[in-house]
Design a protein around this motif. Structure first.
Motif, short mmCIF file in Angstrom:
data_model
loop_
_atom_site.label_atom_id
_atom_site.label_comp_id
_atom_site.label_asym_id
_atom_site.label_seq_id
_atom_site.Cartn_x
_atom_site.Cartn_y
_atom_site.Cartn_z
N LEU A 1 -8.59 -5.12 3.13
CA LEU A 1 -8.59 -3.88 3.92
C LEU A 1 -9.45 -3.73 5.12
O LEU A 1 -10.51 -4.18 5.09
N PRO B 1 3.69 0.90 4.94
CA PRO B 1 3.17 0.11 3.85
C PRO B 1 1.92 -0.91 3.97
O PRO B 1 1.18 -1.27 3.31
N ALA B 2 1.65 -0.80 5.48
CA ALA B 2 0.42 -1.55 5.72
C ALA B 2 -0.77 -0.82 6.65
O ALA B 2 -1.83 -1.26 6.74
N HIS C 1 -10.20 0.61 -5.48
CA HIS C 1 -9.11 1.10 -6.51
C HIS C 1 -8.36 2.23 -5.55
O HIS C 1 -7.02 2.37 -5.85
N CYS D 1 -4.51 6.36 0.07
CA CYS D 1 -3.95 5.07 0.08
C CYS D 1 -4.28 4.60 -1.50
O CYS D 1 -5.59 4.55 -1.64
N GLN D 2 -3.18 3.94 -1.96
CA GLN D 2 -3.36 3.50 -3.44
C GLN D 2 -2.53 2.24 -3.33
O GLN D 2 -1.64 1.83 -2.52
N TRP D 3 -2.87 1.12 -4.20
CA TRP D 3 -1.88 0.11 -4.64
C TRP D 3 -1.93 -0.38 -6.01
O TRP D 3 -2.36 0.17 -6.82
N MET E 1 0.79 -1.31 -0.05
CA MET E 1 0.20 0.17 0.10
C MET E 1 0.81 1.16 0.09
O MET E 1 2.01 1.29 0.70
N ARG E 2 0.60 2.22 -0.97
CA ARG E 2 1.41 3.37 -0.90
C ARG E 2 0.33 4.46 -0.18
O ARG E 2 -0.79 4.71 -0.58
N ILE F 1 -9.46 -6.19 -1.08
CA ILE F 1 -8.76 -5.15 -1.55
C ILE F 1 -8.96 -4.89 -3.31
O ILE F 1 -8.98 -3.80 -3.84
N HIS G 1 -3.95 -2.51 5.32
CA HIS G 1 -3.87 -3.49 4.06
C HIS G 1 -3.25 -5.09 4.87
O HIS G 1 -2.01 -4.92 5.30
#
Length: 268
Positions: free
Chosen positions: A107, A23-24, A199, A266-268, A1-2, A195, A102
């Protein structure tokens, strides 16, 4: 996760929000205003949210630990760091909590009070929030909103409102926030979403979400578009530009001209 984060104070006073991204995890805390009233604690709200936030991140290092369990542990640990303060005072420093995690294609979310998490999916936007506070003392809230901000009438009405809120805060007759007792964690709203159905997500304080929910100056879709192109800083600047058109709260009655604004995108 960004996770992209930003936070900005609403005025000259210290920022009472707190945010972290890993990241989580994405964590946002929104410290409750004291309205200038005594709290029984010598440390203050910024100290409280900083300590609670860091304890939360540590408590949730185990990705399989339930979020509510981690919150309870963090609350207990913070309480032990300042036993010399009157933690039984109903105005003891407190905060809303919003957590997104994440974990193995999932999620997990937790919200306690009104800092929302918004999940963006192909079919639209899902808002996860806890609005129990809105059901408490509506007449006194309306009295505050009769006054323009920065006036003596507004200050006095707000103090009366906050004093009354404190009497029902963290009780079955009121609403729940993170404060001194770990018991509040049991009253948080939790859940899990695959997840693959999402998006992007935004974890925020209500100082940001009010652009959509109260000011009605954007949609969730427009908010996410701003986050995609300009990031959290541009979104917060958009909120400030809107508030600058109504500095005394005539169009949008509120407790402060500008509230602390915080977001984790949050994006992935």
């Amino acid at each position: 996760m960004r996770v992209s984060i930003d936070t900005h104070a609403g005025g000259a006073n210290p920022n009472e929000d707190w945010v972290a991204g890993t990241p989580a995890l994405a964590v946002v805390l929104d410290g409750l205003s004291t309205a200038g009233l005594a709290t029984g604690c010598r440390h203050g709200v910024p100290w409280y949210v900083a300590h609670l936030g860091s304890q939360l991140v540590a408590a949730l290092a185990d990705p399989d630990r339930p979020l509510s369990s981690g919150l309870a542990d963090a609350l207990e640990r913070v309480a032990t760091t300042h036993p010399e303060c009157d933690l039984g005072n109903p105005g003891t420093p407190s905060a809303t909590v919003a957590i997104l995690r994440h974990r193995q294609g999932l999620l997990d979310h937790l919200v306690l009070a009104d800092s929302p998490i918004v999940l963006g999916a192909a079919q639209g936007y899902s808002v996860i929030t806890d609005l129990r506070v809105d059901d408490v003392l509506p007449e006194m809230k309306a009295e505050v909103e009769k006054h323009e901000t920065h006036t003596e009438g507004h200050r006095e009405a707000l103090q009366r409102f906050v004093l009354a809120q404190r009497q029902v805060r963290n009780t079955p007759d009121g609403y729940w926030v993170a404060a001194a007792s770990p018991d509040a964690a049991e009253h948080s709203l939790t859940g899990t979403t695959p997840i693959g159905e999402v998006h992007a997500a935004a974890v925020m304080s209500d100082g940001v979400s009010r652009l959509v929910t109260e000011y009605k100056m954007a949609t969730w879709s427009e908010m996410f578009a701003t986050l995609q192109t300009g990031g959290p800083r541009e979104l917060i600047e958009t909120v400030r530009k809107v508030e600058a058109t109504d500095p005394t709260g005539r169009r949008w009655p509120r407790y402060k001209s500008g509230d602390d604004a915080t977001i984790a995108f949050c994006q992935w």
